[in-house]
Design a protein around this motif. Structure first.
Motif, PDB file in Angstrom:
ATOM      1  N   UNK A 273       0.818  -1.205   0.000  1.00 48.75           N
ATOM      2  CA  UNK A 273       0.000   0.000   0.000  1.00 48.75           C
ATOM      3  C   UNK A 273       0.856   1.261   0.000  1.00 48.75           C
ATOM      4  N   UNK A 274       1.909   1.272   0.816  1.00 50.14           N
ATOM      5  CA  UNK A 274       2.754   2.461   0.878  1.00 50.14           C
ATOM      6  C   UNK A 274       3.506   2.671  -0.437  1.00 50.14           C
ATOM      7  N   UNK A 275       3.838   1.579  -1.133  1.00 52.62           N
ATOM      8  CA  UNK A 275       4.508   1.699  -2.431  1.00 52.62           C
ATOM      9  C   UNK A 275       3.615   2.445  -3.418  1.00 52.62           C
ATOM     10  N   UNK A 276       2.354   2.013  -3.555  1.00 48.24           N
ATOM     11  CA  UNK A 276       1.449   2.628  -4.533  1.00 48.24           C
ATOM     12  C   UNK A 276       1.062   4.045  -4.129  1.00 48.24           C
ATOM     13  N   UNK A 277       0.762   4.263  -2.858  1.00 46.54           N
ATOM     14  CA  UNK A 277       0.325   5.590  -2.438  1.00 46.54           C
ATOM     15  C   UNK A 277       1.449   6.615  -2.539  1.00 46.54           C
ATOM     16  N   UNK A 278       2.682   6.212  -2.208  1.00 45.49           N
ATOM     17  CA  UNK A 278       3.795   7.148  -2.320  1.00 45.49           C
ATOM     18  C   UNK A 278       4.110   7.456  -3.772  1.00 45.49           C
TER      19      UNK A 278
END
Length: 482
Positions: A273-278
């Motif tokens: 999730x943090x990969x896509x949102x960042x």
């Protein structure tokens, strides 16, 4: 607020918040100053981008190593060493007289940040008990991290225009000094562990080499292109190194990254999730900043000031998310937050070459800022949920690596797509169309992050560990690794 936390918990929170602000500020404060740096130091156009890229390269490449090192050698120790290195290299960059000196200083800043950043999260997760106390502390950390990145654009514009580009580097010195003062006042020294595992040297080499080569290849696509044989050759080499890292870690007795950590749905889901949102967040900053400067013809200071509504809404969203997550689970806020950010970026995609700040930027800034704020606070809590104290640095290094890789790869890919859509045209209409396309894809990335939150994250939080006396806590923090 932290009445039931361990002694000096408030000082620990203050130290890590100030340090994280400096690191986050440095990710964006330099961007607006690049033209002034090029003029003052005589940068060749092809070399100027390395002022930004070399920081991402060293930070991203050494985060996993920094995270594990703080577990093995002491979180406070790595925190202080990283901060001192970051501050000294900021001073060197501010005094640089040649392009190579500034690039070398930026590389040193990245190395210092790679030691300090995992230690900040590890210190928080081992100081505050899992549950509402930790969620509030992580909410402060996340809010400060986001504010630093957002305000960096404003600070960069104001400093460049009114004080000179060197101050975008020198501004780190008083911030680092304040963080070190908090450490001296109230952060206890590391306790010597009963037994210290050896650092996984082979895993460190493979991870650092693989991630570093991946970041290096991605940031060079602005000159080499994604279809170049050299690009694919280096991507293949990075994949081989990272595959070797996975094999090595599955057999190591004291791995740099224990693969079993990824069996946790909280840890694995939060890192995806943090990969896509960042990736979506970094791209949004990039395209909106360029739109205001190259299409609306706004100056550096005006462009930086235009991000203030975004920053304010982001902080407000982070505060709301922290309160909700403390009573529920991170998943409760992550899904609506990611969808709200996607909606805001989708609204941004309607930018016009004949637009203005009030008609094309302000509204989407408010919606996107609130959505991103709702995401950044609980995502950190999710990535550290259920993680043993002895692996806090490991989990922190993993999450920050995912964040750095998401931002770097996402920005490079989306910038390439936007440039290819624009082609050789340089007028406001063509540029506007390219930026709009990039913002549409950034919105899709946040929508994908919402899907990941729905599918991957559990609906309930794991049971919190029973409270332990201070002696037991120390033994847990510094004991042997499993």
């Amino acid at each position: 607020m932290y009445r039931n936390a361990q002694p000096r918990a408030g000082v620990v929170l203050a130290a890590v918040a100030v340090a994280q602000f400096a690191v986050a500020l440095d990710l964006s404060v330099v961007n607006v100053a690049l033209p002034a740096m090029r003029t003052a130091l005589g940068f060749a156009p092809v070399d100027l981008s390395w002022v930004v890229h070399v920081y991402a390269l060293t930070l991203g490449g050494f985060l996993l190593l920094g995270g594990r090192a703080c577990d093995l050698f002491g979180r406070r120790r790595l925190f202080v060493i990283g901060l001192i290195m970051f501050g000294l290299c900021s001073l060197a960059g501010g005094l640089a007289q040649e392009p190579w000196q500034l690039i070398a200083a930026r590389a040193g800043q990245g190395l210092g940040a790679a030691a300090a950043v995992p230690a900040t999260l590890a210190m928080l997760t081992t100081t505050f008990t899992e549950g509402p106390q930790r969620v509030r502390a992580l909410g402060v950390w996340s809010g400060v991290n986001a504010a630093g990145g957002a305000l960096g654009v404003l600070a960069g514009g104001l400093l460049t225009q009114y004080a000179g580009w060197r101050w975008v580097m020198l501004i780190n010195l008083p911030i680092v000094a304040l963080a070190l003062a908090f450490v001296a006042v109230g952060v206890p020294a590391d306790t010597r562990p009963a037994r210290r595992d050896r650092l996984d040297v082979l895993g460190s080499v493979l991870a650092t080499g693989g991630v570093g080569l991946l970041v290096f290849t991605v940031v060079r696509t602005d000159t080499q292109g994604w279809g170049a044989p050299e690009t694919w050759g280096m991507l293949t080499a990075a994949a081989v190194l990272l595959a070797g890292f996975v094999i090595t870690e599955s057999r190591a007795s004291a791995p740099l990254l224990r693969l079993g950590l990824l069996r946790s749905r909280w840890v694995a889901g939060a890192n995806v999730l943090v990969f896509f949102s960042t990736a979506g967040q970094f791209a949004a900053f990039y395209f909106v900043s360029l739109y205001m400067q190259q299409v609306l013809a706004m100056g550096p200071a005006a462009t930086g000031s235009a991000f203030l509504p975004f920053s304010g809404c982001l902080i407000a969203g982070s505060i709301v998310a922290t309160k909700i997550t403390a009573a529920h689970t991170p998943r409760t806020v992550l899904v609506p937050g990611a969808l709200l950010a996607a909606a805001g970026l989708g609204w941004f995609a309607f930018i016009s070459p004949d637009g203005s700040f009030l008609t094309d930027v302000l509204g989407p800034c408010i919606v996107t800022g609130l959505g991103v704020g709702l995401v950044i606070a609980p995502i950190v809590a999710a990535a550290t949920t259920g993680v043993a104290a002895r692996e806090a640095g490991m989990a922190s290094g993993l999450m920050n690596s995912s964040r750095q890789l998401g931002g770097c790869i996402g920005l490079a890919v989306l910038a390439t797509i936007a440039a290819q859509h624009t082609g050789t045209a340089t007028g406001p209409v063509a540029l506007n169309d390219g930026y709009a396309l990039g913002l549409v894809i950034a919105a899709a990335l946040f929508a994908l992050a919402a899907v990941v939150a729905i599918v991957a994250l559990p609906r309930t939080r794991p049971a919190s560990p029973a409270p332990q006396p201070p002696a037991a806590v120390e033994q847990q923090l510094e004991g042997t690794s499993s």
